[in-house]
Structure formats: C-alpha cells, structure tokens
Motif scaffolding. Structure first.
Motif, PDB file in Angstrom:
ATOM      1  N   LEU A  69       0.850  -1.186   0.000  1.00 45.65           N
ATOM      2  CA  LEU A  69       0.000   0.000   0.000  1.00 45.65           C
ATOM      3  C   LEU A  69       0.890   1.242   0.000  1.00 45.65           C
ATOM      4  CD1 LEU A  69      -2.842  -0.971   2.511  1.00 45.65           C
ATOM      5  CD2 LEU A  69      -2.501  -1.642   0.133  1.00 45.65           C
ATOM      6  N   SER A  70       0.330   2.342  -0.480  1.00 45.42           N
ATOM      7  CA  SER A  70       1.144   3.546  -0.649  1.00 45.42           C
ATOM      8  C   SER A  70       1.551   4.161   0.681  1.00 45.42           C
ATOM      9  CB  SER A  70       0.377   4.571  -1.480  1.00 45.42           C
ATOM     10  OG  SER A  70      -0.817   4.912  -0.800  1.00 45.42           O
ATOM     11  N   ARG A  71       0.796   3.872   1.741  1.00 52.44           N
ATOM     12  CA  ARG A  71       1.133   4.369   3.086  1.00 52.44           C
ATOM     13  C   ARG A  71       0.394   3.496   4.072  1.00 52.44           C
ATOM     14  NH1 ARG A  71      -3.522   6.780   4.984  1.00 52.44           N
ATOM     15  NH2 ARG A  71      -4.886   7.735   3.452  1.00 52.44           N
ATOM     16  N   ASN A  72       0.426   3.830   5.351  1.00 51.37           N
ATOM     17  CA  ASN A  72      -0.308   3.059   6.344  1.00 51.37           C
ATOM     18  C   ASN A  72      -1.791   3.445   6.300  1.00 51.37           C
ATOM     19  OD1 ASN A  72      -1.178   3.163   9.618  1.00 51.37           O
ATOM     20  ND2 ASN A  72      -0.410   1.252   8.796  1.00 51.37           N
ATOM     21  N   PHE A  73      -2.617   2.489   5.896  1.00 54.26           N
ATOM     22  CA  PHE A  73      -4.052   2.756   5.804  1.00 54.26           C
ATOM     23  C   PHE A  73      -4.829   2.104   6.940  1.00 54.26           C
ATOM     24  CE2 PHE A  73      -3.003   3.850   1.463  1.00 54.26           C
ATOM     25  CZ  PHE A  73      -3.933   4.809   1.126  1.00 54.26           C
ATOM     26  N   GLY A  74      -4.164   1.293   7.753  1.00 54.55           N
ATOM     27  CA  GLY A  74      -4.863   0.589   8.834  1.00 54.55           C
ATOM     28  C   GLY A  74      -5.191  -0.839   8.431  1.00 54.55           C
ATOM     29  N   LYS A  75      -5.384  -1.672   9.450  1.00 53.17           N
ATOM     30  CA  LYS A  75      -5.564  -3.097   9.204  1.00 53.17           C
ATOM     31  C   LYS A  75      -6.792  -3.401   8.347  1.00 53.17           C
ATOM     32  CE  LYS A  75      -5.978  -7.557  11.426  1.00 53.17           C
ATOM     33  NZ  LYS A  75      -6.275  -8.317  12.646  1.00 53.17           N
ATOM     34  N   GLU A  76      -7.854  -2.636   8.559  1.00 50.30           N
ATOM     35  CA  GLU A  76      -9.090  -2.932   7.830  1.00 50.30           C
ATOM     36  C   GLU A  76      -8.876  -2.739   6.321  1.00 50.30           C
ATOM     37  OE1 GLU A  76     -11.833  -3.790  10.038  1.00 50.30           O
ATOM     38  OE2 GLU A  76     -10.162  -3.698  11.427  1.00 50.30           O
ATOM     39  N   ALA A  77      -8.168  -1.669   5.963  1.00 55.59           N
ATOM     40  CA  ALA A  77      -7.883  -1.410   4.553  1.00 55.59           C
ATOM     41  C   ALA A  77      -6.926  -2.467   4.008  1.00 55.59           C
ATOM     42  CB  ALA A  77      -7.288  -0.014   4.384  1.00 55.59           C
ATOM     43  N   ALA A  78      -5.925  -2.840   4.835  1.00 52.59           N
ATOM     44  CA  ALA A  78      -4.955  -3.845   4.389  1.00 52.59           C
ATOM     45  C   ALA A  78      -5.676  -5.171   4.116  1.00 52.59           C
ATOM     46  CB  ALA A  78      -3.868  -4.025   5.443  1.00 52.59           C
ATOM     47  N   LEU A  79      -6.616  -5.514   4.967  1.00 48.79           N
ATOM     48  CA  LEU A  79      -7.371  -6.758   4.750  1.00 48.79           C
ATOM     49  C   LEU A  79      -8.184  -6.678   3.468  1.00 48.79           C
ATOM     50  CD1 LEU A  79      -8.734  -7.719   8.283  1.00 48.79           C
ATOM     51  CD2 LEU A  79      -6.906  -8.777   6.956  1.00 48.79           C
ATOM     52  N   THR A  80      -8.788  -5.517   3.230  1.00 46.99           N
ATOM     53  CA  THR A  80      -9.567  -5.347   2.006  1.00 46.99           C
ATOM     54  C   THR A  80      -8.673  -5.575   0.792  1.00 46.99           C
ATOM     55  OG1 THR A  80     -10.902  -3.722   3.157  1.00 46.99           O
ATOM     56  CG2 THR A  80     -11.098  -3.764   0.764  1.00 46.99           C
ATOM     57  N   ALA A  81      -7.475  -4.981   0.843  1.00 49.69           N
ATOM     58  CA  ALA A  81      -6.535  -5.146  -0.268  1.00 49.69           C
ATOM     59  C   ALA A  81      -6.177  -6.619  -0.439  1.00 49.69           C
ATOM     60  CB  ALA A  81      -5.276  -4.321  -0.004  1.00 49.69           C
ATOM     61  N   GLY A  82      -5.889  -7.298   0.680  1.00 48.66           N
ATOM     62  CA  GLY A  82      -5.508  -8.709   0.607  1.00 48.66           C
ATOM     63  C   GLY A  82      -6.612  -9.566   0.028  1.00 48.66           C
ATOM     64  N   ILE A  83      -7.818  -9.286   0.423  1.00 46.69           N
ATOM     65  CA  ILE A  83      -8.950 -10.075  -0.056  1.00 46.69           C
ATOM     66  C   ILE A  83      -9.131  -9.859  -1.561  1.00 46.69           C
ATOM     67  CG2 ILE A  83     -11.477 -10.214   0.075  1.00 46.69           C
ATOM     68  CD1 ILE A  83     -11.100  -9.753   3.135  1.00 46.69           C
ATOM     69  N   GLU A  84      -8.877  -8.626  -1.998  1.00 45.47           N
ATOM     70  CA  GLU A  84      -9.009  -8.365  -3.428  1.00 45.47           C
ATOM     71  C   GLU A  84      -7.874  -8.992  -4.239  1.00 45.47           C
ATOM     72  OE1 GLU A  84      -9.572  -4.178  -3.814  1.00 45.47           O
ATOM     73  OE2 GLU A  84     -11.681  -4.347  -3.281  1.00 45.47           O
ATOM     74  N   LEU A  85      -6.700  -9.083  -3.642  1.00 44.27           N
ATOM     75  CA  LEU A  85      -5.556  -9.641  -4.363  1.00 44.27           C
ATOM     76  C   LEU A  85      -5.580 -11.170  -4.397  1.00 44.27           C
ATOM     77  CD1 LEU A  85      -2.680  -7.379  -3.015  1.00 44.27           C
ATOM     78  CD2 LEU A  85      -3.617  -7.412  -5.332  1.00 44.27           C
ATOM     79  N   ALA A  86      -6.221 -11.781  -3.396  1.00 35.70           N
ATOM     80  CA  ALA A  86      -6.186 -13.241  -3.282  1.00 35.70           C
ATOM     81  C   ALA A  86      -6.892 -13.895  -4.458  1.00 35.70           C
ATOM     82  CB  ALA A  86      -6.849 -13.662  -1.976  1.00 35.70           C
ATOM     83  N   ARG A  87      -6.323 -15.015  -4.923  1.00 36.85           N
ATOM     84  CA  ARG A  87      -6.940 -15.705  -6.061  1.00 36.85           C
ATOM     85  C   ARG A  87      -7.541 -17.040  -5.650  1.00 36.85           C
ATOM     86  NH1 ARG A  87      -1.434 -15.410  -8.990  1.00 36.85           N
ATOM     87  NH2 ARG A  87      -1.354 -13.277  -9.746  1.00 36.85           N
ATOM     88  N   GLY A  88      -7.437 -17.388  -4.367  1.00 41.70           N
ATOM     89  CA  GLY A  88      -7.789 -18.728  -3.909  1.00 41.70           C
ATOM     90  C   GLY A  88      -9.269 -19.080  -4.013  1.00 41.70           C
ATOM     91  N   HIS A  89      -9.537 -20.389  -3.960  1.00 39.65           N
ATOM     92  CA  HIS A  89     -10.914 -20.868  -3.855  1.00 39.65           C
ATOM     93  C   HIS A  89     -11.423 -20.644  -2.450  1.00 39.65           C
ATOM     94  CE1 HIS A  89      -9.365 -23.066  -7.350  1.00 39.65           C
ATOM     95  NE2 HIS A  89     -10.609 -22.955  -7.794  1.00 39.65           N
ATOM     96  N   ALA A  90     -10.489 -20.435  -1.526  1.00 36.10           N
ATOM     97  CA  ALA A  90     -10.838 -20.051  -0.160  1.00 36.10           C
ATOM     98  C   ALA A  90      -9.701 -19.189   0.351  1.00 36.10           C
ATOM     99  CB  ALA A  90     -11.003 -21.272   0.730  1.00 36.10           C
ATOM    100  N   ILE A  91     -10.011 -18.336   1.331  1.00 37.97           N
ATOM    101  CA  ILE A  91      -8.969 -17.509   1.925  1.00 37.97           C
ATOM    102  C   ILE A  91      -8.955 -17.721   3.436  1.00 37.97           C
ATOM    103  CG2 ILE A  91      -9.170 -15.694   0.174  1.00 37.97           C
ATOM    104  CD1 ILE A  91     -10.513 -14.076   2.626  1.00 37.97           C
ATOM    105  N   VAL A  92      -7.787 -17.546   4.025  1.00 37.06           N
ATOM    106  CA  VAL A  92      -7.677 -17.529   5.480  1.00 37.06           C
ATOM    107  C   VAL A  92      -6.989 -16.233   5.841  1.00 37.06           C
ATOM    108  CG1 VAL A  92      -6.502 -18.530   7.480  1.00 37.06           C
ATOM    109  CG2 VAL A  92      -7.615 -20.026   5.822  1.00 37.06           C
TER     110      VAL A  92
END
Ligand code: UDP
Ligand code: MG
Length: 343
Positions: free
Chosen positions: A81-104
């Motif tokens: 991320l371009s700067r510290n956006f907080g955990k909630e934003a980081a999780l959103t980014a991770g969920i969008e980047l993930a390609r899995g059939h399931a995520i943890v």
C-alpha cells in the motif's frame, strides 16, 4: 537467477487454491518466525497455497524481507500500500488480491495459530462457507484489555441484534462465494468483522486459545481500540441514536414529573424559592445529555460525509510476485501499477 521452487510434486497438483492473507505493519521481527511456522503446515494440506502479504506502509524493512522471500518462493505474493491505511484497509486489499478458492486471514504476529488451518480447511471442505475462530482465552493481554473486549463485543452484539458473533477476530476462513459477496460491499468505512458477518452464509465455529504476540508490539493503544470500537458500533448499527432518544425521553419524563412535584409542593407549602443546587444539577445534566446526543448524531453525519466522497479504501503502490500478471483480473478499486519480479 534461477528460482528455488520446493513445491514441485510428482503427482498431479491439487486443483484448489488456498490463499493465506497476512496484513503486515512493521512486523520485520516476526515475519521469519511466521514463515517458518506456516510453511510446514501449508505443505501438509492437499491444496495448492499462496501467501498474500499486504504491506501496510511498514517502515522497518518488512516489505524488503518479503521481496527477498518471493525471489525464492513463487507461492508468496506481496501487495504494497502507498502508506499506512490501517488493518481494515490492508485486509480489504488482501482479499481483493487473493486468487484462492478459499482464503484464510492470519495476523503476522502468530497470535492466530496457523496449526488450526488444517481444521479450518476440513470444515470448508465439509461445506461451510465461513469458518469462524472464536477465542476461548486471551493470554498475554492485560486484564483491562480483556475487560474492555468482553464488554465491547457484548454491546456490539446487542446493537447489531446478534449478527456479529462475540469474541471472534479477523482470523477466519472464507470460501470464494463469501469473498465475492464481501467484495460487492462498497462502503468506505470498513469494519471488517461487521462486513464479514453481514455476508452470512453457512458458518462453522472453531474455538481456540489466543496466544500472546510472539515478537514486536501491538499496534493498538487504548485510544486506537476505543476508536475502533466506536467505528464498529456506528458503522453497523443506528442503535446509539435510539439509545440517545431513549435517554432523552427518560430525562424529559423525569424532568416533567419533578416539575409537577415542585408545583404541588409550592401550592401546599407556599412559595419556596430555594432550589438553586437542584436547578444547576438539572441544567448540567440536560446540557450534557444534549451535547452527547449531538455528538452521536454528528458521528453519523460525519460518516455519511466520508462515504459521500467515495474515496478508495487504499492505494496500491505495487504488487510483487514471481509469475507474470494474474490470470484472473483483480477486482481492485484502483488500477495498480504492476511490479513483476524476475523469477
Ligand atoms: N496491522 C496492519 N496495519 C495497521 C495495524 C496492524 O496491517 O495499521 C496488522 C499487523 O501487522 C498484524 C495485524 O494487523 O498482522 C494485527 O495487529 P496487532 O497484532 O498490532 O493487533 P492486536 O493483535 O493487538 O489486535
Ligand atoms: Mg496481535
């Protein structure tokens, strides 16, 4: 440079992919321990796996460490991320980047034990779309933090009419169906636990004991947690508005009854002018109640204002991964500049 890929198998590769999402904010000290723990566990699974790190503006070399690991292991990916956006934003980014059939979703500090991942996967394979991890204990956290967490989850649960399960964190498994549903929620105020709960779908619950942090310090101070609690309450419920109305009504009725009593007393006993202290008390009480009410309304007005700007939840600086661009188009709010490491 040749890539050292230890994941080759002689038999046909399992087709399902599991994504582990790890938000990272200044976790350089724990990252090696995390990988050391996580890798053997993931290898046991009859699944292909990827670990998606989201670097939330770390300044301690976390991203550089992960980049180094990516060169050696093609199953790791990193979104910065371009700067510290907080955990909630980081999780959103991770969920969008993930390609899995399931995520943890997994905290970097090993407070969420990776040993439970095989159990979670088993529940998913048995048909659950969401596997919630409920904390039985919180060792290593102060009595005060535990008390606040206990109270907060119960108030939140009441305010949201039981939709947000008590004592669950972000540590959970979600199927692709649940993830895709989550990605349709476009609000900017992202209290992830609330968003997760809103999605619903068949849910399994696994109880576990939360371990203390293995290294580094918690990024949350008391003020931060209080802010998160307020955010959670006001994002997912308009109950505080109703509670304020209820308190206002009660105070008004009490004031009216008191007034009647004073009039009656004056009529029976003659004109009594004393009462300055009670007057001041009542004025202060009502003044305070009004300010509190305005504050709560203001919180919602402010939220509406922030939502109305429709700003993205985060800005991606780049994506670091061994292979070329994703085979599936990534559903990010923003078109990311892609950074592809040579394998
Ligand atoms: N985290 C993050 N951005 C932040 C704060 C935290 O990505 O602004 C990550 C952090 O690196 C960790 C997880 O969120 O992986 C949980 O953070 P922490 O352990 O500090 O919170 P706690 O366990 O005390 O609730
Ligand atoms: Mg932690």
């Amino acid at each position: 440079m040749t890539s050292i890929n230890t994941e080759h198998r002689a038999v046909a590769l399992p087709t399902k992919l599991l994504s582990i999402i790890v938000p990272v904010f200044n976790e350089r000290a724990v990252l090696p321990i995390l990988l050391e723990h996580l890798r053997p566990i993931l290898r046991q699974l009859e699944l292909r796996t990827e670990i998606v790190f989201v670097d939330d503006g770390s300044e301690d070399g976390s991203a550089e460490f992960i980049r180094g690991e990516i060169l050696k292991d093609s199953s790791l990916r990193l979104g910065r991320l371009s700067r510290n956006f907080g955990k909630e934003a980081a999780l959103t980014a991770g969920i969008e980047l993930a390609r899995g059939h399931a995520i943890v979703i997994l905290d970097a500090d090993l407070q969420d034990p990776p040993e439970l991942i095989p159990d979670m996967v088993a529940r998913w394979q048995a048909g659950a779309d969401v596997v919630l991890m409920q904390r039985r204990s919180r060792s290593g956290e102060s009595g005060f933090k535990r008390f606040c967490a206990y109270g907060f989850y119960r108030i939140l649960n009441r305010a949201c009419r039981g939709t947000i399960p008590v004592d669950t964190g972000d540590f959970r498994l979600m199927s692709r169906k649940a993830v895709d549903a989550l990605l349709t929620l476009e609000e900017r105020n992202r209290y992830m636990k609330g968003l997760f709960a809103w999605v619903g779908l068949p849910t399994a619950v696994i109880e576990y004991d939360r371990a203390p942090r293995s290294a580094g310090v918690s990024k949350w101070d008391t003020f931060g947690l209080f802010g998160l609690a307020l955010e959670a309450l006001t994002s997912f419920s308009i109950m505080p508005l109703r509670w304020t109305a209820g308190i206002g009504l009660t105070a008004a009725i009490a004031g009216a009854l008191f007034g009647l009593w004073i009039v009656a007393k004056a009529l029976i006993l003659g004109n009594v002018t004393a009462g300055y202290p009670s007057l001041i008390a009542i004025i202060t009480f009502l003044g305070g109640m009004q300010l509190l009410g305005i504050g709560i309304v203001g919180e919602y007005v402010g939220k509406t204002y922030l939502e109305s700007k429709r700003r993205p939840v985060y800005i991606l600086r780049d994506i670091v991964e061994q292979s070329g661009p994703a085979d599936r188009s990534i559903n990010t709010f923003h078109e990311a500049s892609r950074y592809v490491e040579a394998g």
